[in-house]
Write a protein that holds these residues in place. Sequence first.
Motif, PDB file in Angstrom:
ATOM      1  N   THR A   1       7.525 -32.367   2.242  1.00 62.32           N
ATOM      2  CA  THR A   1       6.964 -33.493   2.998  1.00 62.32           C
ATOM      3  C   THR A   1       7.358 -34.823   2.365  1.00 62.32           C
ATOM      4  O   THR A   1       7.844 -34.886   1.233  1.00 62.32           O
TER       5      THR A   1
ATOM      6  N   CYS B   1       5.345 -35.037  11.600  1.00 58.39           N
ATOM      7  CA  CYS B   1       6.549 -34.812  12.377  1.00 58.39           C
ATOM      8  C   CYS B   1       7.584 -34.172  11.466  1.00 58.39           C
ATOM      9  O   CYS B   1       8.264 -34.877  10.719  1.00 58.39           O
ATOM     10  N   PHE B   2       7.659 -32.836  11.501  1.00 56.98           N
ATOM     11  CA  PHE B   2       8.586 -32.096  10.634  1.00 56.98           C
ATOM     12  C   PHE B   2       8.539 -32.588   9.193  1.00 56.98           C
ATOM     13  O   PHE B   2       9.564 -32.941   8.600  1.00 56.98           O
TER      14      PHE B   2
ATOM     15  N   ASN C   1      12.764 -28.978   7.579  1.00 57.10           N
ATOM     16  CA  ASN C   1      11.494 -28.448   8.083  1.00 57.10           C
ATOM     17  C   ASN C   1      11.639 -27.815   9.455  1.00 57.10           C
ATOM     18  O   ASN C   1      11.052 -26.780   9.738  1.00 57.10           O
ATOM     19  N   LYS C   2      12.438 -28.469  10.297  1.00 51.10           N
ATOM     20  CA  LYS C   2      12.642 -27.949  11.653  1.00 51.10           C
ATOM     21  C   LYS C   2      13.269 -26.550  11.574  1.00 51.10           C
ATOM     22  O   LYS C   2      12.804 -25.606  12.204  1.00 51.10           O
TER      23      LYS C   2
ATOM     24  N   VAL D   1       7.149 -35.328   7.906  1.00 44.45           N
ATOM     25  CA  VAL D   1       7.074 -36.769   7.636  1.00 44.45           C
ATOM     26  C   VAL D   1       5.719 -37.303   8.106  1.00 44.45           C
ATOM     27  O   VAL D   1       5.358 -37.164   9.270  1.00 44.45           O
TER      28      VAL D   1
ATOM     29  N   ARG E   1       6.548 -41.802   6.004  1.00 40.74           N
ATOM     30  CA  ARG E   1       7.465 -42.534   6.885  1.00 40.74           C
ATOM     31  C   ARG E   1       8.011 -43.786   6.199  1.00 40.74           C
ATOM     32  O   ARG E   1       9.142 -44.183   6.413  1.00 40.74           O
TER      33      ARG E   1
ATOM     34  N   ILE F   1      14.589 -39.063   5.114  1.00 41.36           N
ATOM     35  CA  ILE F   1      13.677 -38.590   6.164  1.00 41.36           C
ATOM     36  C   ILE F   1      14.412 -37.653   7.124  1.00 41.36           C
ATOM     37  O   ILE F   1      13.921 -36.596   7.496  1.00 41.36           O
ATOM     38  N   LYS F   2      15.609 -38.059   7.479  1.00 46.85           N
ATOM     39  CA  LYS F   2      16.420 -37.239   8.399  1.00 46.85           C
ATOM     40  C   LYS F   2      16.623 -35.831   7.816  1.00 46.85           C
ATOM     41  O   LYS F   2      16.444 -34.823   8.498  1.00 46.85           O
TER      42      LYS F   2
ATOM     43  N   LEU G   1      13.076 -37.521  17.811  1.00 50.43           N
ATOM     44  CA  LEU G   1      12.789 -37.678  16.387  1.00 50.43           C
ATOM     45  C   LEU G   1      13.335 -38.994  15.882  1.00 50.43           C
ATOM     46  O   LEU G   1      12.649 -39.774  15.256  1.00 50.43           O
TER      47      LEU G   1
ATOM     48  N   GLN H   1      13.360 -33.774   7.731  1.00 52.01           N
ATOM     49  CA  GLN H   1      13.029 -33.285   9.068  1.00 52.01           C
ATOM     50  C   GLN H   1      13.927 -32.127   9.486  1.00 52.01           C
ATOM     51  O   GLN H   1      13.461 -31.133  10.045  1.00 52.01           O
TER      52      GLN H   1
ATOM     53  N   ASN I   1       5.647 -27.702   6.702  1.00 51.25           N
ATOM     54  CA  ASN I   1       5.494 -28.723   5.653  1.00 51.25           C
ATOM     55  C   ASN I   1       5.744 -28.213   4.223  1.00 51.25           C
ATOM     56  O   ASN I   1       5.064 -28.616   3.295  1.00 51.25           O
TER      57      ASN I   1
END
Length: 471
Positions: free
Chosen positions: A199, A34-35, A185-186, A37, A202, A178-179, A21, A182, A196
């Motif tokens: 969201t 991506c999770f 979401n993860k 993003v 990037r 972003i971190k 990631l 993610q 999502n």
Amino acid sequence: MNMDINLIEKLVRDVVEEINLDKVVKEGQLTKACFGVFETMDAAVEASYTAQKKLLASPMKKREAYVQVIRDVVLKKENLEMLSKLTVEETGMGNYEHKVIKNRLAAEKTPGTEDLTTHALTGDDGLTLEEYCPFGVVGAVTPTTNPTETIISNGISMIAGGNTVVFSPHPRAKKVSIKLIQMINKALEEVGAPKNLITTVREPSIENTNIMMNHPKINVLVATGGPGIVKMVMSTGKKAIGAGAGNPPVVVDETVDMEKAAIDIVKGCSFDNNLPCIAEKEVIAVDHIADYLIHYMKENGAYELNDPSDIQKLMALVMNDKGGPKTNFVGKSAVHILKELGITVGSDIKVIIMETEKDHPFVIEELMMPILPIVRAKDVDEAIDIAYEAEKGNRHTAMMHSKNVDKLTKMAKLLQTTIFVKNAPSYAGIGVGGEGCTTFTIAGPTGEGLTTAKSFCRKRRCVMTEALHIR
Ligand code: NAD
């Protein structure tokens, strides 16, 4: 033994996933979701729209469970520390220990679904329910001063309200935002939540914020930031919640324990190096106690600048040509600012104080650094009037140290601030050492005040006639 191997394998998978990631985000190779993003704002909004339909179909019990997942992931010690550290590193603002407190506060004290109280009316004509229902997809703009705290608190409130949210973080806090998105979401996906729910893009940018604000699938906009962004969301024609700038004054009169007032003011003003919009930005003290107050402030972490030329030099150092704060001094410590001024002090110094006139730029401007001007007033009434002018009609936050209930009432009524703290540091107003929940989106201009789940909901009425009235 088998279990141990499985556990080790899972841990390795998690670590690899985590590394990948970071790698994709850093190398800019992120081409698909991506999770939470996304490469484009349009994709982020579309994914949020799909997720909201699924969230709406989920039972309330699940919604509350998702809220709990956000709390848990943030409150994990290593995550809390990592987010706080990364924020200070990336933004160059604030204080690590205080970021930990603020992030924990956002995770623990932001209300969840319990905030959505139903109002029921019954009578001979039947039963009418009024309930808090989601708007749909929220577009939320977040500040650089509380980047993770705002995402945590907004995320909890908005999802509790049944919304999904597309965040437009400040570009200077994009990595940590972003971190966090993610990570949340993860963790949500692991418990089977719709993908999502939160969201972003990037590359957060002003251009992407504009696309989000005007996207037809964004139902409501929430801006936490300065006057520019609040005005922008309010002029889109969409429902907008604006949490704008403050410039909180503190009035001190002759009726209080001066040492306690001094300690409270230094603590509130220096919290996260004065980044919070609620933090003490100027003091107005009644003349005949001002010397005592300054004495106790100096005994409790304040450094006083007496020489007018030093105050002039400080202004040139921290203020820009337009009369606002220089970004590279916002959220810096008193020790750092004094060092740049050529004065070396120990880490016990938390705040820089000086006496000024009521119209000094340090009084008028929201600096967001631990520089605290002190203005003398002949009496408490004059102090309240000066505080009113200094607050500039933001109606955001004010503090008063007084035991005189008439004067406390007078100031609260005149300033009309969303938060009015009496005899405590400013942060008592967001639930640190004061009663009540927390939020990092204090919506003065649009009137929601301290936002909670219901602030991000529509009130809807459901009517059943001739039945279900059982009295
Ligand atoms: P800022 O206004 O510079 O930025 C806030 C957000 O708006 C950022 O995401 C930024 O990218 C975006 N933005 C700003 N101008 C924009 C434009 N022209 N187009 C598109 N997007 C734009 O504020 P900041 O420096 O990050 O935060 C500090 C300010 O926010 C202070 O004034 C503080 O008082 C206020 N604030 C208020 C609250 C509250 O709850 N009322 C909370 C935190 C911060």
